[in-house]
Structures are given as C-alpha cells and as structure tokens.
Design a protein around this motif. Structure first.
Motif, PDB file in Angstrom:
ATOM      1  N   ARG A 181       1.813   4.976   0.607  1.00  0.00           N
ATOM      2  CA  ARG A 181       1.423   6.036   1.540  1.00  0.00           C
ATOM      3  C   ARG A 181       2.351   7.223   1.345  1.00  0.00           C
ATOM      4  NH1 ARG A 181       2.114   6.694   7.662  1.00  0.00           N
ATOM      5  NH2 ARG A 181       0.387   8.052   8.269  1.00  0.00           N
ATOM      6  N   GLN A 205       0.841  -1.193   0.000  1.00  0.00           N
ATOM      7  CA  GLN A 205       0.000   0.000   0.000  1.00  0.00           C
ATOM      8  C   GLN A 205       0.878   1.244   0.000  1.00  0.00           C
ATOM      9  OE1 GLN A 205      -2.653   0.164   3.347  1.00  0.00           O
ATOM     10  NE2 GLN A 205      -3.417   2.181   2.822  1.00  0.00           N
ATOM     11  N   THR A 227       2.049  13.668  -4.777  1.00  0.00           N
ATOM     12  CA  THR A 227       1.392  12.625  -5.548  1.00  0.00           C
ATOM     13  C   THR A 227       2.421  11.681  -6.160  1.00  0.00           C
ATOM     14  OG1 THR A 227       1.413  13.799  -7.671  1.00  0.00           O
ATOM     15  CG2 THR A 227      -0.424  14.277  -6.188  1.00  0.00           C
ATOM     16  N   ASP A 272      -1.794   9.042  -9.399  1.00  0.00           N
ATOM     17  CA  ASP A 272      -2.632   7.919  -8.984  1.00  0.00           C
ATOM     18  C   ASP A 272      -2.759   7.825  -7.465  1.00  0.00           C
ATOM     19  OD1 ASP A 272      -1.081   6.501 -11.696  1.00  0.00           O
ATOM     20  OD2 ASP A 272      -3.268   6.523 -11.545  1.00  0.00           O
ATOM     21  N   TYR A 273      -1.772   8.326  -6.755  1.00  0.00           N
ATOM     22  CA  TYR A 273      -1.798   8.301  -5.303  1.00  0.00           C
ATOM     23  C   TYR A 273      -1.582   9.716  -4.785  1.00  0.00           C
ATOM     24  CZ  TYR A 273      -0.952   3.347  -6.170  1.00  0.00           C
ATOM     25  OH  TYR A 273      -1.040   2.057  -6.619  1.00  0.00           O
TER      26      TYR A 273
END
Length: 122
Positions: A3, A1, A96, A110-111
């Motif tokens: 972060r 994941q 990002t 995307d994140y």
C-alpha cells in the motif's frame, strides 16, 4: 499487500516548493525500486524520478536540477522535494513501487498510490 499513500500535495505559487511523501506498508522500500509519476489534465502521464533499491537516483530531463527524490528507510517513506515549480507542472503526482530493484530506464511500476494533487498557480 503493498500500500502506497501519498501526502504533501497542495497549491503553490509559481517558483515555489513542495515536498511530497509516500508512506509504504507491506513492503520494504530498501528492497525495491520506487518512483514518482505525474498525470496532467487530459490524462497524459509522465515519469518524474526513480530511486533504485541501492539508492541510485534518476530524473526526467524536465525536472533535473529542481526535484530531488529521497527515502527514509527507517520510516519506510519516500520523498520528492520539488523546487522552482511552474504552472505547467500542475498534475496528480503518483508514488509507485516496482517488483524489481532497478531505477532509471529499467524501472517498471507495479504498484501505484492514489495520487496527490499539486496545483501551481498565481
């Protein structure tokens, strides 16, 4: 994941400088492109700068010559050095990361981190 955690925001007087940092976990920043966005009051969002996986940097015209994006791959952290700030740049600054490697006009975030507030005021 993946972060992303931003830090370094705060209050600065017009003409001042701040350095933002984005600590990344769950992903190797040398493998993917990364970038900074900012969101102004009223929810207008603007792309600020990107750095490709290869290290190439790209800037919005509004910040070119004043802002510098960089990264420390050993610390898996990206930075944004901001100089000569003006009050119109008061915004929430977001870190990002893309799933791809390209920066500039090819960049697609995307994140997203949760943002760090920058306030430029006298």
């Amino acid at each position: 994941q993946v972060r992303l955690v931003e830090s370094g925001g705060g209050w600065v007087q017009p003409g001042g400088s701040l350095r933002l940092a984005c600590a990344v976990s769950g992903s190797d920043i040398s493998t993917y492109a990364m970038g900074w966005y900012r969101q102004f009051p009223g929810n207008v969002r603007e792309w600020v700068a990107t750095i490709s996986a290869g290290g190439g940097t790209y800037y919005a015209d509004t910040v070119k010559g004043r802002f510098t994006v960089s990264r420390d791959t050993a610390k898996n952290t990206m930075f944004l050095q901001m100089n000569s700030l003006n009050p119109e740049e008061t915004a929430l600054y977001y870190c990002t990361q893309a799933r791809g490697t390209l920066g500039g006009t090819w960049y697609r975030a995307d994140y997203w981190g949760q943002g760090t507030q920058v306030t430029v005021s006298s």
